[in-house]
Design a protein around this motif. Structure first.
Motif, PDB file in Angstrom:
ATOM      1  N   LEU A   1       0.863  -1.186   0.000  1.00 32.78           N
ATOM      2  CA  LEU A   1       0.000   0.000   0.000  1.00 32.78           C
ATOM      3  C   LEU A   1       0.899   1.236   0.000  1.00 32.78           C
ATOM      4  N   ASP A   2       0.781   2.038  -1.056  1.00 33.16           N
ATOM      5  CA  ASP A   2       1.639   3.213  -1.184  1.00 33.16           C
ATOM      6  C   ASP A   2       1.002   4.401  -0.465  1.00 33.16           C
ATOM      7  N   ALA A   3       1.498   4.714   0.709  1.00 39.85           N
ATOM      8  CA  ALA A   3       0.987   5.852   1.474  1.00 39.85           C
ATOM      9  C   ALA A   3       2.039   6.957   1.520  1.00 39.85           C
ATOM     10  N   TYR A   4       2.880   6.998   0.502  1.00 44.35           N
ATOM     11  CA  TYR A   4       3.986   7.958   0.547  1.00 44.35           C
ATOM     12  C   TYR A   4       4.233   8.708  -0.757  1.00 44.35           C
ATOM     13  N   ASN A   5       3.733   8.202  -1.876  1.00 43.64           N
ATOM     14  CA  ASN A   5       4.157   8.767  -3.157  1.00 43.64           C
ATOM     15  C   ASN A   5       3.357  10.003  -3.542  1.00 43.64           C
ATOM     16  N   ASN A   6       4.020  11.134  -3.532  1.00 41.72           N
ATOM     17  CA  ASN A   6       3.364  12.392  -3.906  1.00 41.72           C
ATOM     18  C   ASN A   6       3.689  12.801  -5.333  1.00 41.72           C
ATOM     19  N   VAL A   7       4.272  11.899  -6.101  1.00 42.76           N
ATOM     20  CA  VAL A   7       4.551  12.201  -7.504  1.00 42.76           C
ATOM     21  C   VAL A   7       3.407  11.679  -8.370  1.00 42.76           C
TER      22      VAL A   7
END
Lengths: 443, 443
Positions: A59-65
């Protein structure tokens, strides 16, 4: 980056991971860092999910790109369509860049919408580098004021104003720092005036040293300082003293822009300020390298006439198609509203967790940008980088990806793509609860 | 850029062009320049051909970014495929970046192939900025030596070593220039020793001022100096004095790399030198924003340990797919060989034109990078920027796109995509012949 992989600790890693790390260290050298004590390998992604080559789901809870979601079909289609048609630079006339620039400028409101210009680069570092060059040219001064743990880029100039790169990376002699608005420790009341006072003090110091003030540059989410999103009356008093000293107010929206903070498309708008320059990057093309600045005409006038600016890939046909598609999706899918509602749900859940986990000192954030500060105990508010590092790695073991931030890396930085749904937030909170329980057993 | 459009001269342009220029000036501001007295509008492209929205076809003899041809199906497919799969950064393990880095490093030969590292950025400016940062860190010095009209980028640091940006753009106090190896005017015999002597003199000056030598950086095609490709024994003596002084030799291959010069994949290889750092950009992803450096391990060691480096989009999954596809196409379609054979044909044709047009002072170049220096008369070799500007614009009227370069912009810069065929070269020569005939009538 406090939770970087230590390359001397290869033992115990799966053989395939070890092999990739060795190849990587050979091919890319010592300057490249990996996340986590046990690095993650990825080979495909969809929405807010990443997969490794064994098929494990993260679960990607970090990618702001990839802000509108990994592999969004609309962005893929727009890039594909444009690549089949034309990909060239800004020294020929093209409609795409004009359509996008006009659309983008319309989102700022105020003077930037009425008469501002857009200029395009490929990275947020380039955008900030250009903004600083213009600010120095326009003011004839070179002093820059930043926050204590600021990060504004990796070019020589922007690295010189990025203390978060660490003690080995020297700041310019013409750089001054002010403390972050740590509303967890400082009184919230009058914090803006306090901040303005800090800026004023540094302006005087710059003038005493003959540098003068070119600009104050700020990420209104205070990302690398530890994520401070409230109160929202901080920057207006600061802008006032900056302008009174003849300096420019640069809003670095590389992290806080394009709806991340939920309340508004741009982070600075939450503070009711009118920047002279806005810089943008990361989520602008959902992973396609595109970035840029919006700037008041009077600020860029002399630089533009005297210096010109050409960026080979900046504003090229495909970059503009990617950026336009991303902006369209943010609007068409109501992602600002989603960031607001799911962000609220996630923040409420974190506040709920804080009730049963005393190691959580503070929960803060806006939209889908949340910070959780870990402490040794609540009365002393003494920070616990150990707890933050533990949780970041424990969540990675539970296949949930986040990171940490702040002076000593004691704040969890939770920053999922804007398409994060309530179900993802529930899964996240569940895993964090588990990791916090494990942490309690450690301590 | 001597053949830039003068925005005060809107009269006489087609209404649609005028409209676009006005929108552009409103949206993008004064820093953006257009090519040609009558700017070109483009809306689609294929191979070496560009089309405007009226369907007019232009022969692209200038674009060194879409080096394997506009809208190449293999690059489009690779980007599309990767965008559907994954687009993320270098802090997770991925195979694509390792495959490409290893493949790229294998092309340099020598120590760079045996033990060098690759690092990825988005633009050539970022690559040069990073190379300079590393050079300064590694040597502990800050002096940089460049050629007289060098261009190395648009970041604050790289603009400080780019005199071709014009007199308004200040050089660093720690920058020294040497004359370009103008083999048209200087004796070819011993030119390398002469150049090494010039460099030596500037090293001494840097040492006298306490700056010392960090690096000598050079584009081996001397693009903005006026395109000097012969003789090829210039840089070895220079590298010797640079290394003797403890400085680094940086080969800026942003323009001369990836087969442009025909003889070899990298321009510096024609001079038989072994650079400490190679920087790359423009054609690397055929228009996709990707760039980077190759560097010796001992040079990046201390920087890498102390400073780390992270570029959000640099080396991302899609950038690597675009770069890999481009490198594959260069090899699979024999574009180095094509640059060599068609370049030879084009150069022979230019030499033939020189027989009947006395305004051509010199024809030079290698592969598909050719320079034609225009003079007022051959005996005095007095330059004729008028002729060059006239020809660039006259060719544009004939729908053939090139530009000019050199100290006073008197050298035609001919630099088509590497897929330029013999028939395109014939068409080009035919139109240039016509334009030269028209020029004769003007003078």
């Amino acid at each position: 980056m406090n939770n970087a992989f230590d390359p001397s600790k290869l033992d115990g890693l799966p053989p395939a991971t070890k092999g990739r790390i060795k190849r990587r260290s050979r091919a890319l050298g010592p300057a490249y860092r990996l996340f986590y004590q046990q690095p993650v390998e990825v080979c495909r992604a969809q929405g807010v999910l990443l997969y490794d080559s064994d098929g494990n789901e993260y679960l990607d809870a970090y990618n702001n790109v990839v802000s509108v979601g990994h592999c969004h079909p609309k962005i893929i289609a727009a890039v594909h369509q444009q690549m089949q048609t034309l990909c060239t630079h800004t020294r020929y006339l093209q409609d795409g860049i004009l359509d996008y620039a006009e659309d983008l400028l319309s989102t700022f409101g105020g003077k930037l919408s009425a008469s501002g210009h857009a200029m395009f680069t490929c990275t947020g570092s380039e955008a900030n580098d250009l903004a600083l060059r213009i600010a120095m040219h326009h003011t004839g001064k070179r002093g820059i004021i930043i926050t204590h743990e600021a990060y504004h880029g990796n070019s020589h100039l922007t690295a010189s104003i990025s203390p978060s790169l660490g003690d080995n990376s020297p700041l310019g002699t013409w750089v001054r720092q002010i403390p972050a608005p740590d509303a967890y420790r400082l009184p919230k009341e009058g914090l803006g005036q306090w901040m303005a006072g800090q800026v004023q003090k540094q302006i005087q110091d710059l003038e005493r040293h003959g540098d003068g003030l070119a600009a104050f540059i700020v990420d209104s989410a205070f990302s690398s300082d530890g994520v401070y999103t409230h109160p929202t009356d901080l920057l207006a008093p600061v802008a006032e003293v900056v302008h009174a000293a003849g300096g420019l107010f640069i809003a670095d929206e590389v992290q806080s822009g394009f709806g991340r903070l939920g309340d508004s498309l741009w982070g600075y708008q939450r503070h009711g300020v009118a920047p002279d320059i806005v810089t943008m990057g990361k989520p602008m093309g959902n992973g396609f390298p595109v970035a840029g600045i919006a700037i008041l005409p009077e600020v860029v006038e002399s630089f533009g006439r005297a210096m010109r600016y050409f960026n080979t890939f900046g504003g090229n046909s495909v970059a503009m198609a990617a950026a336009q598609a991303t902006l369209n999706v943010i609007r068409d899918e109501g992602l600002l509203e989603n960031a607001q509602s799911v962000g609220r749900f996630l923040k409420d859940g974190l506040l709920e967790l804080a009730k049963s986990h005393a190691s959580i000192g503070d929960v803060r954030g806006s939209g889908l940008y949340l910070g959780v500060e870990m402490v040794q105990d609540r009365s002393s508010k003494q920070s616990s980088p150990f707890a933050a590092t533990y949780l970041v790695n424990a969540l990675r073991e539970r296949r949930v990806l986040i990171s940490a931030s702040g002076f000593d890396g004691n704040s969890l930085k939770i920053r999922p793509p804007l398409v994060f749904a309530k179900a993802h937030a529930e899964r996240f909170l569940n895993e964090l609860d588990g990791a916090l329980n494990d942490l309690n057993k450690q301590q």
